[in-house]
Motif scaffolding. Sequence first.
Motif, short mmCIF file in Angstrom:
data_model
loop_
_atom_site.label_atom_id
_atom_site.label_comp_id
_atom_site.label_asym_id
_atom_site.label_seq_id
_atom_site.Cartn_x
_atom_site.Cartn_y
_atom_site.Cartn_z
N ILE A 262 10.71 7.27 21.33
CA ILE A 262 9.79 7.27 20.40
C ILE A 262 9.90 7.31 18.98
O ILE A 262 10.70 8.60 18.74
CB ILE A 262 8.49 8.22 21.09
CG1 ILE A 262 7.84 7.88 22.28
CG2 ILE A 262 7.09 7.78 19.92
CD1 ILE A 262 7.05 8.88 22.79
N SER A 263 9.68 6.59 18.13
CA SER A 263 9.66 6.98 16.48
C SER A 263 8.55 7.00 16.09
O SER A 263 7.69 5.90 16.21
CB SER A 263 10.75 5.69 16.03
OG SER A 263 10.88 6.05 14.63
N THR A 264 8.09 8.09 15.21
CA THR A 264 6.77 8.18 14.59
C THR A 264 6.95 8.18 13.00
O THR A 264 7.97 9.10 12.40
CB THR A 264 5.99 9.54 15.06
OG1 THR A 264 6.14 9.31 16.47
CG2 THR A 264 4.79 9.56 14.31
N LYS B 95 1.96 5.64 12.13
CA LYS B 95 2.16 4.90 13.40
C LYS B 95 3.31 4.98 14.05
O LYS B 95 4.43 5.63 13.52
CB LYS B 95 2.25 3.13 12.94
CG LYS B 95 1.05 2.55 12.68
CD LYS B 95 0.02 2.46 13.54
CE LYS B 95 -1.31 1.69 12.99
NZ LYS B 95 -2.29 1.62 14.17
N GLN B 96 3.38 4.91 15.44
CA GLN B 96 4.54 5.35 16.20
C GLN B 96 4.75 4.16 17.27
O GLN B 96 4.04 3.27 17.55
CB GLN B 96 4.46 6.68 17.07
CG GLN B 96 3.44 6.55 18.04
CD GLN B 96 3.36 7.85 18.57
OE1 GLN B 96 2.78 8.05 19.61
NE2 GLN B 96 3.98 9.19 18.25
N HIS C 244 6.75 2.89 20.89
CA HIS C 244 7.35 3.35 22.22
C HIS C 244 8.43 2.26 22.73
O HIS C 244 7.79 1.25 22.67
CB HIS C 244 6.26 3.63 23.09
CG HIS C 244 5.24 4.49 22.59
ND1 HIS C 244 5.14 5.99 23.18
CD2 HIS C 244 4.36 4.53 21.48
CE1 HIS C 244 4.15 6.42 22.54
NE2 HIS C 244 3.73 5.81 21.53
N GLN D 44 -1.16 4.03 17.33
CA GLN D 44 -1.64 5.17 16.15
C GLN D 44 -1.32 6.79 16.52
O GLN D 44 -1.19 6.84 17.67
CB GLN D 44 -3.21 5.28 15.80
CG GLN D 44 -3.58 6.48 14.94
CD GLN D 44 -3.16 5.70 13.41
OE1 GLN D 44 -3.11 4.65 13.13
NE2 GLN D 44 -2.70 6.62 12.58
N ALA D 45 -0.54 7.57 15.55
CA ALA D 45 0.02 8.62 16.27
C ALA D 45 -0.65 9.81 15.51
O ALA D 45 -1.45 9.82 14.44
CB ALA D 45 1.43 8.85 15.50
N ILE E 63 0.21 12.71 13.74
CA ILE E 63 1.21 13.26 13.11
C ILE E 63 1.39 14.65 13.29
O ILE E 63 2.55 15.23 13.34
CB ILE E 63 1.16 12.69 11.57
CG1 ILE E 63 1.17 11.23 11.42
CG2 ILE E 63 2.28 13.44 10.94
CD1 ILE E 63 2.39 10.48 12.00
N VAL F 11 2.74 15.55 16.55
CA VAL F 11 4.09 15.17 16.57
C VAL F 11 5.13 16.01 16.05
O VAL F 11 6.12 16.20 16.59
CB VAL F 11 4.33 13.63 16.19
CG1 VAL F 11 5.80 13.28 16.17
CG2 VAL F 11 3.60 12.69 17.05
#
Length: 383
Positions: A261-263, A285-286, A288, A300-301, A303, A306
């Motif tokens: 996962i990158s956010t 945004k992230q 997967h 949507q993340a 933040i 995270v």
Amino acid sequence: MQTPNYKISKLIVRYLNGQLNDEQEQELNQWLETPLHRNLFEKIVTKENILKMSFEYDGCDLDKAWTKIEKQLLNKHLLQHWLAYAAILILPIAIGFLILTQNPQYDEVMTETTTIVPGSSHAILYFANGDVVDLKVDTSMLIRTKDHLLVRKDDEKLSINSDSLLSNKLTRLNKIVTPIGGEYQVELPDGTKVWLNADSYLEFPSVFADNQRKVIAKGELYFDVAKDEAKPFIVESQGMNLKVLGTEFNLRSYADENQVISTLVEGSVEVKNALGDGRILVPGKQVHIQKSDNSMQVSQANIESVIAWKNGRFIFDNRRLEDIMYDLARWYDVKIFFGNSSVKEAHFSVDVLRYGEIESILSLIEGTGDASFVIKGNVITVN
């Protein structure tokens, strides 16, 4: 023909390696309903760190090891049939308990006084030339390697500077590793800042190439990338490839999780999977990427949740209890055992300081009435 006890011994090994599936975990749970079995199991898992080390003791006399085990564990008569068939455990358990039982009274005191403490600033630096520095032990403010790589340590942060004279010879990768229960911050030669969560690593060159800045990462890391339009910053991690010019983002890429996962926090980032499919992320945004099929999904993340770990907090926003417990396990260096597998899917929201006692976090969850915890040594049983 394999006996039931031999099968149980294999299940315990899989448990220690974190490889149990749901069916195997249920079978182990049924076996543990017998008090004798649970007593033996807890003696094994609470010594896990010693068991891991034991593989290095190849010259151990296994007969003597088993004699010591039989005396230190339960009644020999009750255990002899189980021990006879636990062949797959012989080497690690025999050697592990041989080490531990050389002074039984001291071991009992250690068990009684075991306390669970939060993680702290700790990392090990592996230089490309073979030098290794434990940054928790080495108190030097300046470290210079044979290859003229200069490392400045200040307030539990590393700053990497390279000698321009030898820049064309320093493209091999160095590595900084945080163990379970550790965290660290490093500033790379280009000014990029990276925070490493527990059980993570970052590979980086002493000097970046002329056309790009490429690193390799695993675990959980937060990047604040220094802007350089002429040299994009590239992160590779388990089938995910991120390309940025200057931005801030969080990467979660643990080996025992089924997705990467990158956010994105600020700026923009191009994300690609192993098949070359790409997405452009905008802040908030992230993405997967499923390891099994390389499929990508953008969402949507939250933040704040995270990146809470970077800011000294745990913020679990409607998270599965299993996910919460394994995050706590990495930070507090404990083993998690689910006595009731159904509770794994229960969801909880928690917002607490990261450096407090684990008992206070568990108490908050227990207060809901949906789960309970038993702590013994460094093993937490979830019911």
